[in-house]
Design a protein around this motif. Structure first.
Motif, mmCIF file in Angstrom:
data_model
loop_
_atom_site.group_PDB
_atom_site.id
_atom_site.type_symbol
_atom_site.label_atom_id
_atom_site.label_comp_id
_atom_site.label_asym_id
_atom_site.label_seq_id
_atom_site.Cartn_x
_atom_site.Cartn_y
_atom_site.Cartn_z
ATOM 1 N N ASP A 1 0.780 -1.238 0.000
ATOM 2 C CA ASP A 1 0.000 0.000 0.000
ATOM 3 C C ASP A 1 0.811 1.289 0.000
ATOM 4 O O ASP A 1 0.292 2.341 -0.347
ATOM 5 N N ASP A 2 2.082 1.235 0.429
ATOM 6 C CA ASP A 2 2.870 2.447 0.608
ATOM 7 C C ASP A 2 4.174 2.412 -0.172
ATOM 8 O O ASP A 2 4.722 1.356 -0.463
ATOM 9 N N VAL A 3 4.673 3.624 -0.468
ATOM 10 C CA VAL A 3 5.960 3.806 -1.124
ATOM 11 C C VAL A 3 6.803 4.678 -0.205
ATOM 12 O O VAL A 3 6.332 5.695 0.302
ATOM 13 N N TYR A 4 8.067 4.270 0.007
ATOM 14 C CA TYR A 4 8.970 4.975 0.911
ATOM 15 C C TYR A 4 10.018 5.710 0.082
ATOM 16 O O TYR A 4 10.778 5.098 -0.659
ATOM 17 N N LEU A 5 10.008 7.038 0.222
ATOM 18 C CA LEU A 5 10.857 7.900 -0.584
ATOM 19 C C LEU A 5 11.814 8.694 0.295
ATOM 20 O O LEU A 5 11.571 8.886 1.487
ATOM 21 N N TYR A 6 12.896 9.190 -0.335
ATOM 22 C CA TYR A 6 13.866 10.027 0.371
ATOM 23 C C TYR A 6 14.315 11.146 -0.560
ATOM 24 O O TYR A 6 14.704 10.897 -1.702
ATOM 25 N N ASP A 7 14.249 12.359 -0.071
ATOM 26 C CA ASP A 7 14.788 13.516 -0.806
ATOM 27 C C ASP A 7 15.474 14.478 0.165
ATOM 28 O O ASP A 7 15.367 15.677 0.058
ATOM 29 N N GLY A 8 16.189 13.907 1.073
ATOM 30 C CA GLY A 8 16.785 14.681 2.150
ATOM 31 C C GLY A 8 16.046 14.427 3.443
ATOM 32 O O GLY A 8 16.580 14.610 4.529
ATOM 33 N N SER A 9 14.811 14.030 3.326
ATOM 34 C CA SER A 9 14.010 13.578 4.466
ATOM 35 C C SER A 9 13.122 12.434 3.984
ATOM 36 O O SER A 9 12.772 12.348 2.806
ATOM 37 N N ASP A 10 12.802 11.554 4.911
ATOM 38 C CA ASP A 10 11.979 10.404 4.575
ATOM 39 C C ASP A 10 10.537 10.826 4.355
ATOM 40 O O ASP A 10 10.019 11.721 5.030
ATOM 41 N N LYS A 11 9.889 10.164 3.403
ATOM 42 C CA LYS A 11 8.509 10.484 3.064
ATOM 43 C C LYS A 11 7.802 9.177 2.708
ATOM 44 O O LYS A 11 8.352 8.353 1.976
ATOM 45 N N THR A 12 6.633 8.993 3.239
ATOM 46 C CA THR A 12 5.819 7.821 2.918
ATOM 47 C C THR A 12 4.530 8.312 2.286
ATOM 48 O O THR A 12 3.846 9.170 2.848
ATOM 49 N N ILE A 13 4.234 7.769 1.104
ATOM 50 C CA ILE A 13 2.976 8.120 0.445
ATOM 51 C C ILE A 13 2.299 6.831 -0.013
ATOM 52 O O ILE A 13 2.937 5.780 -0.090
ATOM 53 N N SER A 14 1.036 6.936 -0.313
ATOM 54 C CA SER A 14 0.310 5.750 -0.769
ATOM 55 C C SER A 14 0.806 5.365 -2.166
ATOM 56 O O SER A 14 1.272 6.217 -2.932
ATOM 57 N N LYS A 15 0.697 4.099 -2.454
ATOM 58 C CA LYS A 15 1.146 3.602 -3.754
ATOM 59 C C LYS A 15 0.347 4.261 -4.880
ATOM 60 O O LYS A 15 0.907 4.644 -5.910
ATOM 61 N N SER A 16 -0.939 4.451 -4.678
ATOM 62 C CA SER A 16 -1.760 5.080 -5.719
ATOM 63 C C SER A 16 -1.363 6.537 -5.941
ATOM 64 O O SER A 16 -1.333 7.012 -7.082
ATOM 65 N N GLU A 17 -1.024 7.249 -4.866
ATOM 66 C CA GLU A 17 -0.568 8.632 -5.002
ATOM 67 C C GLU A 17 0.760 8.672 -5.748
ATOM 68 O O GLU A 17 0.968 9.517 -6.630
#
Length: 142
Positions: free
Chosen positions: A89-105
């Motif tokens: 359900d989720d995607v874990y991203l990093y761009d200087g800080s961690d960010k979790t967003i829904s897979k659909s988003e």
């Protein structure tokens, strides 16, 4: 958003690839590239530090198998993230800080472009004074 977040992303990728770098040299290499800030400048900078990489379009079905790759999104008129992982359900991203967003988003802002690390040259050590070494080589030819 300030494009300096790319320094943090590349520092992270180089660290997880066990490549030791001089941060000021990383900044110099990335920011002096005439293509900055795009995927070409990121790729060239990784190559400078001995990290072979390849960019390609990824099929959505393969998203869950990706980890520690750079992805490009349409977020903020074009934004790069390190994809740290993906679950159901989720995607874990990093761009200087961690960010979790829904897979659909994520799928609504991701354009499929991905930069993947293929191989790291462990014996590669960039010179801390790259400009001086070029000058000395040129001078020895005269």
């Amino acid at each position: 958003m300030d494009r300096m977040y790319l320094i943090k992303e590349l520092s992270f990728l180089l660290k997880v690839s066990n490549v030791k770098i001089d941060r000021s040299l990383l900044i110099k290499e990335l920011l002096s590239d005439p293509c900055y800030p795009n995927l070409v400048s990121i790729s060239k900078t990784l190559n400078f530090f001995g990290v072979e990489n390849e960019s390609y379009i990824v099929d959505i079905d393969h998203l869950s198998s990706l980890k520690n790759v750079i992805v490009h999104t349409t977020d903020e008129n074009g934004h790069f993230y390190v994809l740290k992982g993906c679950c159901k359900d989720d995607v874990y991203l990093y761009d200087g800080s961690d960010k979790t967003i829904s897979k659909s988003e994520f799928l609504s802002i991701w354009n499929g472009v991905t930069l993947k690390i293929n191989r790291v040259h462990q014996d590669y050590h960039p010179s801390n004074n790259h400009t001086l070494s070029i000058f000395l080589r040129l001078y020895s030819y005269w």
